[in-house]
Design an enzyme around this catalytic site. Sequence first.
Site: not given
Ligand SMILES: *Cc1c(COP(=O)(O)O)cnc(C)c1O
Length: 400
Positions: A188, A216, A247
């Site tokens: 990320s 992502h 996301k």
């Molecule tokens: C955003 C993210 C998470 C967490 O996801 P949520 O559903 O918001 O808890 C976990 N792993 C990665 C790689 C992320 O980018």
Amino acid sequence: MTARFFEHLQETLAQIEDDGLYKRERLIAGPQGGRIEIAEGERRRQVVNLCANNYLGLADHPDIVAAARAGLDEFGFGMASVRFICGAQTLHRALEQEIARYLGTDDAILFAACFDANGGVFEPLLGGEDAIISDTLNHASIIDGVRLSKAARYRFANGDMDELETRLKEADAAGARFKLIVTDGVFSMDGYLADLPSICALAERYGALVMVDDCHATGHLGQEGRGTPTLSGVGDRVQIITGTLGKSLGGAMGGFVAAPQPVIDLLRQRARPYLFSNSLAPAVAAGSLKAIAIARAADDRRSRLAAHTKRFRAGMEAAGFELLPGSTPIIPVMLHDARKAQDMAAALDARGVFVAGFFFPVVPKGKARIRTQMSAALTEADVDFAIDAFADAGHALRLV
Ligand SMILES: *Cc1c(COP(=O)(O)O)cnc(C)c1O
């Protein structure tokens, strides 16, 4: 005694402030989107948003909102129970089956967030005789989840396949029963793709399992947005996928593990964040189901996202900015120095562009940056507006 405790917290907070690391949240007065209304007291101002994970621009999609509303009408507001006690709604099961179909696995299991999915996935599956081999840039939730398991822990430098191989050999030499390689699909902070073909080849050579956290990527990368395993052509060689509904897939909340049947069945018996936490709200489950249907067919949005990514990269490079190389919609603009990143974020804010500056400890010292993210919710004009704002702010601050 208690007074001293709270004083101690105030001192910690003051230290965070002194170090220039204090995070302040801005308030948004409306739905997430390409342009959003920032609320400052009574004042509202519109900005172009380059820092949401709203890759496909589905966060305010009317059909998803309508599906969520219908879910609310049909299934009520909440479940008020964990699943092993009160059961799930047909909606939850339908969503799990749809996620499994989408990602091509036997089954899937829902969690309140991907943070919980990653927090709960390792401990039931692997014991003290086993080894987990993790990329150093993996998400915080993976790091925490690995800590909660009894398996031996090994780390390899981001994307360093030689080091991964060394760790696999070490785990074998230590007599590991099972080995699991775990990686983010897209990292990320840098927007880099994991080298899944090499990871899978090494996994197969050393008899290891592969787990990819595709938060992502799911929804916007690969055919039908099925994520990095599909994008890299290793869809059937990755055993465990974790992902988020927070996301690309509508952006509400919720996480999942998609995997072979025995993995899902054991997680339902043993994963603690699943066993001891409430089910997803029905409206979220209903909206997410619709979001997956839209995402699967959203080639138009995926091409717009890819076109914006190219346009922004080209415009920013022409303006003289240093970008990390890559192809994903995460485009880090390197400023190296924490102060410069903060000044740049403020200068962009003043020019109507919403971005986030990242600096130590989120990224290594000397690698401060503005992380930008493209979205299908942006128009071409928004992208150009953002490039112009960067160029103008960069000149004003003598950074380009
Ligand atoms: C955003 C993210 C998470 C967490 O996801 P949520 O559903 O918001 O808890 C976990 N792993 C990665 C790689 C992320 O980018």
